[in-house]
Design a protein around this motif. Structure first.
Motif, short mmCIF file in Angstrom:
data_model
loop_
_atom_site.label_atom_id
_atom_site.label_comp_id
_atom_site.label_asym_id
_atom_site.label_seq_id
_atom_site.Cartn_x
_atom_site.Cartn_y
_atom_site.Cartn_z
N UNK A 230 16.68 17.15 -44.50
CA UNK A 230 16.71 18.50 -45.06
C UNK A 230 17.35 19.48 -44.07
N UNK A 231 17.00 19.34 -42.81
CA UNK A 231 17.58 20.21 -41.78
C UNK A 231 19.09 20.01 -41.68
N UNK A 232 19.53 18.73 -41.69
CA UNK A 232 20.97 18.45 -41.62
C UNK A 232 21.70 19.03 -42.83
N UNK A 233 21.10 18.88 -44.01
CA UNK A 233 21.75 19.36 -45.23
C UNK A 233 21.87 20.87 -45.24
N UNK B 281 24.95 25.94 -44.25
CA UNK B 281 25.16 27.13 -43.42
C UNK B 281 26.54 27.12 -42.77
N UNK B 282 26.96 25.96 -42.27
CA UNK B 282 28.28 25.85 -41.65
C UNK B 282 29.39 26.08 -42.67
N UNK B 283 29.20 25.57 -43.89
CA UNK B 283 30.21 25.77 -44.93
C UNK B 283 30.32 27.25 -45.30
N UNK B 284 29.17 27.92 -45.38
CA UNK B 284 29.19 29.35 -45.69
C UNK B 284 29.88 30.12 -44.56
N UNK B 285 29.57 29.75 -43.31
CA UNK B 285 30.22 30.41 -42.17
C UNK B 285 31.73 30.16 -42.20
N UNK B 286 32.12 28.93 -42.56
CA UNK B 286 33.55 28.61 -42.62
C UNK B 286 34.23 29.43 -43.72
N UNK B 287 33.56 29.57 -44.87
CA UNK B 287 34.13 30.37 -45.96
C UNK B 287 34.27 31.82 -45.53
N UNK B 288 33.27 32.32 -44.81
CA UNK B 288 33.32 33.70 -44.31
C UNK B 288 34.45 33.86 -43.31
N UNK B 289 34.59 32.88 -42.41
CA UNK B 289 35.66 32.93 -41.42
C UNK B 289 37.02 32.80 -42.09
#
Length: 510
Positions: free
Chosen positions: A300-303, A308-316
């Motif tokens: 669950x933590x990894x998922x 979160x990383x995908x959202x950050x990448x989309x924001x970036x």
């Protein structure tokens, strides 16, 4: 700079392509308000300076070039009598920033008919009012069309990225949902087992030992090593034998989970030494639930971290929270774009990053550079897919004097020599109908060259195609292309005249 004044002869002026239909009175005004000047080899005007004059060449050789980073890139060289350059859009007045958008020099003694920009604007309005309206409409209509085309291309890219992002988000989200459901089941079984232990023949000390082993087991799960399939299989066989030897009949079911947690026979021996033999099966079941819950919580933590990383990448990638023009980290932009396009890249395309260490920040429009990266990566993926779908995409960055080089190299079939000069043309595409707009490279070229004063070029042979983007490290805030300087020869089409608006040839991009 100024040249040597020379006589203005109406007969000579009337022989020029631009002025051959004018009346004697009109030619007289040209000679009265304009002048003929002789320039010795050297510069005539400089890119970025106020556009004060229109230059029409009488004889000699003229060269137009642009400053890109620390280099002078030649755009046009001609000895054609009657070519013109300079304040070509003075008739637009202050609605467009009137500066020279390139530099001009002569390579031999060259004569020009020089007309002040203000006079040129007045003459155009007085003599050709209808033509001025048509030219204004053409100029601003072209700008609006370019903006609409760019917006359409961005929307198409956004649609593609949204589909990929949805796919990428769905996988970890579904994994988290599955793990949560399984965790709820394991916790329920653990509560049931806890009730059985509480009713069983466990002493206070045995329970304390079991809890202490449980805590140490959870710590081991967090540090579980990564095993190869062969190593995991060997450990499972050894653990299954050990569990069966100690009276645990369902050992073959427990072994895979225990191995996944990084535990081995030595750890089981420590557990057996800590509890009595009659309660070992119950203790092992209890520890198995502990291991399963820890593994599920890790999943669950990894998922959620992946989400979160995908959202950050989309924001970036979108740069929604950043200024439109700033100093940007090229590596951050590249990484966010690669993550956004990971679904399109797929498992058969290997991505190799060859990033230069300590690369300086680049003054840029980050969101638009991300669009350039998207277009170039998309082309590379299409090329690799056309050759069977498996290959390598190498993204390389290099500090090149006062410029940063970003290179995209793919192992596709390459760009055929017969179309190499056309790949930057608007609407030119080699993709099947419905799969390409033919605008990606054209828009990329405009973003790199017009907005960032950089260079975009291609070098291609079968199995090794390289698109190279050079970005200057020292640049003022780029402006939208306006007041484009032009150079045109008699009889040439006007759409080939504008240096800024024309499509780059292979020589311009080399």
């Amino acid at each position: 700079m100024s040249g040597q004044p020379m006589p203005c002869v109406q007969g000579e002026i009337s022989s020029l392509f631009l002025f051959e239909k004018l009346t004697p009175e009109q030619l007289g005004r040209l000679c009265a308000d304009g002048r003929v000047e002789l320039f010795q080899p050297g510069p005539v005007y400089t890119e970025g300076d106020p556009a004060t004059c229109l230059y029409v060449m009488l004889d000699g050789t003229v060269v137009l070039y642009r400053r890109v980073g620390g280099d002078d890139i030649e755009v046009t060289r001609t000895s054609q009598r009657g070519v013109y350059a300079g304040a070509m859009q003075a008739y637009l007045g202050d609605r467009v920033r009137q500066v020279y958008n390139n530099s001009m020099r002569v390579t031999e003694p060259t004569r020009f008919f020089v007309l002040p920009a203000d006079t040129f604007a007045e003459i155009m309005s007085e003599w050709f009012p209808m033509a001025v309206h048509l030219l204004e409409g053409l100029f601003f209509g072209s700008k609006n069309t370019q903006a609409m085309i760019g917006q359409r291309e961005r929307l198409l890219a956004l649609g593609s990225l949204s589909a990929g992002l949805t796919h990428e988000l769905n996988n970890p989200a579904a994994a988290a949902v599955r793990a949560t459901s399984a965790l709820r089941e394991r916790v329920a079984k653990m509560r049931h087992k806890l009730g059985m232990i509480a009713e069983g023949p466990f002493t206070r000390d045995q329970l304390a030992s079991l809890v202490e082993i449980q805590e140490r087991t959870a710590e081991r799960v967090a540090k579980a090593p990564s095993l190869s399939p062969l190593e995991a299989s060997d450990r499972e066989d050894a653990l299954t034998d050990w569990l069966e030897d100690h009276g645990i009949d369902h050992g073959w079911q427990l072994a895979p989970t225990v191995v996944q947690a990084g535990l081995d026979v030595d750890w089981m021996e420590q557990v057996a030494a800590a509890v009595d033999e009659e309660i070992l099966p119950g203790a092992m079941s209890w520890l198995n639930y502990t291991i399963e819950t820890e593994l599920l919580m890790n999943e669950i933590e990894d998922s959620t971290t992946r989400i979160s990383h995908l959202v950050d990448a989309a924001k970036q990638y979108s740069q929604l929270d950043r200024a439109p023009f700033r100093e940007a980290d090229v590596h951050e932009l590249l990484d966010s774009t690669l993550m956004m396009l990971s679904a399109k890249l797929g498992p058969r395309i290997e991505v190799v990053k060859e990033y230069a260490p300590a690369l300086p920040l680049v003054p840029a429009y980050p969101a638009e550079l991300n669009q350039v990266w998207t277009n170039l990566i998309d082309n590379a993926v299409s090329a690799i897919n056309s050759a069977g779908g498996a290959g390598t995409l190498t993204v390389r960055t290099v500090l090149d004097h006062e410029r940063v080089l970003v290179e995209f190299r793919d192992t596709g079939p390459g760009v055929p020599p017969e179309i190499k000069d056309r790949i930057f043309d608007p609407f030119f595409t080699t993709k099947p109908v419905g799969e390409g707009t033919g605008l990606g490279l054209d828009i990329s070229w405009r973003i790199v060259v017009n907005k960032h004063h950089g260079t975009l070029r291609v070098d291609s042979v079968p199995g090794d195609t390289r698109f190279q983007v050079f970005l200057p490290l020292t640049a003022e805030t780029p402006d939208e292309a306006s007041g484009e300087a032009s150079i045109e020869a008699p009889g040439e089409a006007s759409d080939a005249a504008s240096i800024e608006a024309s499509v780059p040839t292979s020589e311009e991009t080399a």
